[in-house]
Design a protein around this motif. Structure first.
Motif, PDB file in Angstrom:
ATOM      1  N   ASN A   1     -26.614 -58.324 -82.477  1.00  0.00           N
ATOM      2  CA  ASN A   1     -27.982 -59.073 -82.354  1.00  0.00           C
ATOM      3  C   ASN A   1     -28.789 -58.983 -83.784  1.00  0.00           C
ATOM      4  OD1 ASN A   1     -30.940 -57.524 -82.038  1.00  0.00           O
ATOM      5  ND2 ASN A   1     -30.424 -58.939 -80.324  1.00  0.00           N
TER       6      ASN A   1
ATOM      7  N   ALA B   1     -24.295 -70.313 -81.698  1.00  0.00           N
ATOM      8  CA  ALA B   1     -24.917 -69.871 -80.612  1.00  0.00           C
ATOM      9  C   ALA B   1     -26.503 -69.722 -80.800  1.00  0.00           C
ATOM     10  CB  ALA B   1     -24.505 -68.877 -79.931  1.00  0.00           C
ATOM     11  N   GLN B   2     -26.733 -69.021 -82.017  1.00  0.00           N
ATOM     12  CA  GLN B   2     -27.992 -68.812 -82.499  1.00  0.00           C
ATOM     13  C   GLN B   2     -29.001 -70.167 -82.316  1.00  0.00           C
ATOM     14  OE1 GLN B   2     -29.957 -66.379 -82.555  1.00  0.00           O
ATOM     15  NE2 GLN B   2     -31.643 -66.655 -83.729  1.00  0.00           N
TER      16      GLN B   2
ATOM     17  N   LEU C   1     -23.116 -71.385 -73.309  1.00  0.00           N
ATOM     18  CA  LEU C   1     -23.316 -70.226 -73.962  1.00  0.00           C
ATOM     19  C   LEU C   1     -23.291 -68.862 -72.862  1.00  0.00           C
ATOM     20  CD1 LEU C   1     -26.610 -70.600 -76.231  1.00  0.00           C
ATOM     21  CD2 LEU C   1     -24.034 -70.852 -76.739  1.00  0.00           C
ATOM     22  N   GLU C   2     -22.793 -67.778 -73.416  1.00  0.00           N
ATOM     23  CA  GLU C   2     -22.651 -66.629 -72.367  1.00  0.00           C
ATOM     24  C   GLU C   2     -23.180 -65.402 -72.886  1.00  0.00           C
ATOM     25  OE1 GLU C   2     -18.543 -66.171 -71.635  1.00  0.00           O
ATOM     26  OE2 GLU C   2     -18.155 -65.424 -73.675  1.00  0.00           O
ATOM     27  N   SER C   3     -23.802 -64.583 -72.067  1.00  0.00           N
ATOM     28  CA  SER C   3     -24.475 -63.340 -72.757  1.00  0.00           C
ATOM     29  C   SER C   3     -23.537 -62.309 -73.051  1.00  0.00           C
ATOM     30  CB  SER C   3     -25.528 -63.231 -71.678  1.00  0.00           C
ATOM     31  OG  SER C   3     -26.064 -61.602 -72.153  1.00  0.00           O
ATOM     32  N   LYS C   4     -23.560 -61.775 -74.129  1.00  0.00           N
ATOM     33  CA  LYS C   4     -22.824 -60.469 -74.508  1.00  0.00           C
ATOM     34  C   LYS C   4     -23.737 -59.310 -74.532  1.00  0.00           C
ATOM     35  CE  LYS C   4     -19.040 -63.002 -75.506  1.00  0.00           C
ATOM     36  NZ  LYS C   4     -17.691 -62.724 -74.819  1.00  0.00           N
TER      37      LYS C   4
ATOM     38  N   TRP D   1     -27.000 -60.113 -77.324  1.00  0.00           N
ATOM     39  CA  TRP D   1     -26.602 -61.632 -78.118  1.00  0.00           C
ATOM     40  C   TRP D   1     -25.779 -62.111 -77.348  1.00  0.00           C
ATOM     41  CZ3 TRP D   1     -21.686 -62.538 -79.883  1.00  0.00           C
ATOM     42  CH2 TRP D   1     -20.613 -61.775 -79.858  1.00  0.00           C
ATOM     43  N   TYR D   2     -25.884 -63.564 -77.817  1.00  0.00           N
ATOM     44  CA  TYR D   2     -24.834 -64.848 -77.113  1.00  0.00           C
ATOM     45  C   TYR D   2     -23.911 -65.329 -77.942  1.00  0.00           C
ATOM     46  CZ  TYR D   2     -28.798 -64.989 -73.664  1.00  0.00           C
ATOM     47  OH  TYR D   2     -29.771 -64.707 -72.633  1.00  0.00           O
ATOM     48  N   ASP D   3     -22.895 -65.620 -77.259  1.00  0.00           N
ATOM     49  CA  ASP D   3     -21.632 -66.651 -77.839  1.00  0.00           C
ATOM     50  C   ASP D   3     -21.613 -67.701 -77.352  1.00  0.00           C
ATOM     51  OD1 ASP D   3     -19.931 -66.785 -79.904  1.00  0.00           O
ATOM     52  OD2 ASP D   3     -18.587 -65.198 -79.419  1.00  0.00           O
TER      53      ASP D   3
END
Length: 650
Positions: free
Chosen positions: A513, A648-649, A585-588, A591-593
């Motif tokens: 993050n 992803a950002q 995109l998927e949530s981690k 943060w996202y990836d």
């Protein structure tokens, strides 16, 4: 993600050949079985039924060639130049011993054109380099026709800088990641620099604009050494009354000129490794360079007082050299040759170490001591075995290893990324992660402004290359070969100034993050850049490239034809996007990836490239060239390999 890359091309041959005809001086009849040798070597050949001879596998250099035949006087030709990849023609007319003539020695003239080449080739030899006010092979190339040099970067025929391929002793010295030139060669170690501008034969690939092949010296049968000391810091200096600063405004008492802070020390040594035994020879060259101004020039300086609002700014940039624009370099070239005919083994390579300060004009008034720093460490080493099977056939097997590491960042904090924007460590910051504004009128960075970015790139490869050459008579030179290279790419970069503020605002946040919001781009490293990562989508990338070729160089008396076919193999060795217009995109957590559903396996592909080159000598001053071929080059690798966390950002 699916990636294309420019193949670095083949590890090129580093030899030429000598060919010609031996005839009777009076009758012009061919002399069958005449001996032609290169003095000081074990190389030679005998003439065929037509009086023709060919000496293959001749290293570049200047030689003395001697022809002899029973019942005839010997003729010696000196100053014979052999160039990589080309044929040097030396013809002999032997007088009979019955005709009394003085000892015949001929000094060969340097040809005005390379009629044996089917494209434009310029060759500069070591003795030419010694007479030039230049350092390094890139400076030699920069003065050739069709070449422009801007800030140390070479552009050929209007092409991009990455369209030029650079080889040193057969090792490709372009960075596999972005195809930028890396490394350098000690000037006193240069044997020959060969420059080609387009129209390449099948042996050369993936260079759209030009190819530069540099061959370094090897040890001779006798010991030789050079020592070179150059400096403009001699004779004493005095402190400038205008600036009072001795570091940036030095004037030489003897010449009255301003010093650029230039010092160079170079030493080389070569000869038999064991005294009196010349089958094992060595050569080594070491060079140290330091320049306070790496782009020598004179700057008039600026002295001014500027008022902006309620504030007054005194701008005092001293005349002389540019501040914060220095370079410090160490360079080594060396090799050992084991010459046991019919086998010849050469082991050698190059190491290059560079530390530069990168000049930014907006830093020059108040912040010159914080000019960003850039460091490079480049190594390229090889082992090359040559086996001469017969007078008409030899092959070369070469293994190579290359590694370059380039790093840049703030001159003080360097790789301490968490400190860039820390206001406790940088009290001059306006706020956490924020520099003071540029003043006056947004012109100059204030004192102790932190350079905001940090980056590094580690690229390497291991390669194997095989070539075989067979000469059929005097006319046909058949050559074939292949190479394979396994690359490793690691890259890291971000806006380091943001990290401390991100950490302060989110003290419990994950590293992903904290660094993702600083636009971290990472492949082969974790998000902090401290640990290497070899697995996963953001692990190190390992593209595999290869090529194979076959060509026939047909050397007729008044016409040269070069027919060939080249096949390139490209394997990105990674996944590609299923649909670039639909990114999932998927949530981690915090943060996202990019989701796995975005990707599918990529496939290798092939490029078939026929080549035809023609050379038609019109006169000794004019030659007509024509080429046809398929020449392809994909964009540089850094446009394709992208970190999923950065993607992803966005």
């Amino acid at each position: 993600m699916s990636l294309l890359l420019i193949l670095p091309g083949l590890v090129l041959a580093q030899v030429g050949k000598i060919a010609g005809k031996v005839v009777d001086r009076e009758t012009k009849e061919p002399l069958i079985g005449a001996n032609v040798i290169i003095e000081g070597t074990t190389l030679g050949a005998s003439t065929d039924l037509n009086g023709n001879y060919v000496i293959l596998n001749v290293p570049p250099g200047i030689y003395t060639v001697k022809a002899s035949y029973v019942g005839y006087q010997t003729i010696t030709v000196r100053n014979v130049r052999v160039t990589v990849g080309l044929t040097t023609e030396v013809n002999f007319e032997l007088p009979s011993e019955a005709i009394q003539v003085p000892t015949v020695e001929v000094v060969a003239e340097r040809p005005l054109i390379q009629k044996n080449a089917t494209n434009e080739i310029r060759v500069v030899r070591s003795e030419d380099v010694q007479n030039m006010p230049l350092r390094g092979y890139t400076s030699v190339v920069a003065i050739q026709t069709g070449v422009v040099q801007v800030g140390g970067t070479i552009y050929v025929r209007g092409g991009r800088s990455e369209e030029v391929a650079y080889y040193v002793d057969g090792v490709y010295f372009n960075n596999p990641y972005n195809y930028a030139r890396t490394g350098e060669v000690v000037t006193t170690a240069i044997e020959e620099v060969s420059y080609q501008a387009g129209g390449f034969n099948a042996e050369y690939g993936y260079a759209m604009s030009g190819v530069v092949v540099t061959t370094t010296k090897t040890g001779g049968t006798k010991y030789s050494a050079t020592l070179e000391l150059i400096t403009d810091e001699y004779g004493g200096f005095f402190r400038s009354k205008e600036t009072g600063n001795p570091n940036f405004h030095k004037k030489n008492v003897l010449t009255g000129a301003y010093s650029q802070g230039y010092s160079l020390y170079s030493i080389s040594l070569g000869g038999p490794l064991i005294p009196g035994y010349d089958k094992i020879r060595f050569f080594g060259a070491l060079e140290r360079t330091f320049m306070r101004n790496r782009r020598p020039s004179f700057y008039d300086g600026v002295q001014a007082t500027v008022v902006e609002g309620q504030d007054t700014f005194n701008i005092n940039i001293p005349a002389g050299l540019l501040r914060g624009n220095s370079t410090s370099r160490w360079l080594f070239n060396g090799n050992v040759v084991f010459d046991f005919k019919p086998f010849n083994l050469r082991i050698g390579g190059t190491s290059f170490f560079r530390t530069d300060r990168v000049y930014i004009h907006s830093y020059s008034a108040y912040n010159y001591d914080r000019m960003p720093r850039e460091e490079e460490t480049t190594h390229g080493y090889y082992a090359k075995l040559t086996h001469t099977i017969s007078a008409s056939t030899f092959y070369t097997l070469m293994f190579s290893w290359y590694r370059t590491f380039i790093e840049s960042g703030d001159n003080i904090w360097w790789d301490d990324i968490e400190s860039y924007g820390d206001k406790n460590k940088n009290p001059q910051l306006r706020d956490w992660g924020r520099n003071q504004p540029f003043r006056p009128f947004s012109l100059f960075a204030q004192a102790n402004t932190v350079y905001p970015n940090y980056s590094k790139n580690l690229s390497s490869y291991v390669g194997v290359k095989f070539d075989i050459l067979h000469q059929i008579g005097r006319v046909h030179e058949i050559k074939a070969g292949f190479d394979l290279r396994y690359n490793t790419i690691r890259v890291y970069g971000l806006r380091a100034l943001d990290i401390a503020n991100n950490r302060r605002n989110n003290p419990t946040g994950s590293n992903e993050n904290i660094y993702q919001t600083a636009f971290v781009n990472t492949l082969g490293y974790d998000v902090t850049g401290k640990t290497e990562v070899n697995t996963g989508r953001n692990g190190a990338k390992h593209p595999i490239v290869g090529a194979a070729y076959i060509q026939d160089k047909i050397e007729l008396p008044e016409l040269i034809l070069n027919l060939g076919l080249r096949v390139d193999y490209i394997n990105p060795n990674t996944d590609q996007l299923v649909d670039p217009t639909k990114i999932i995109l998927e949530s981690k957590g915090d943060w996202y990836d990019m989701a796995d559903a975005n990707f599918k396996a990529s496939k290798p592909y092939y490029i078939f490239a026929p080549r035809l080159g023609i050379s038609f000598p019109v006169t000794d001053r004019t030659v007509f060239h024509a080429q046809y071929g398929v020449f392809s080059q994909a964009p540089q690798l850094n446009l394709f390999y992208t970190s999923t966390i950065l993607f992803a950002q966005y």
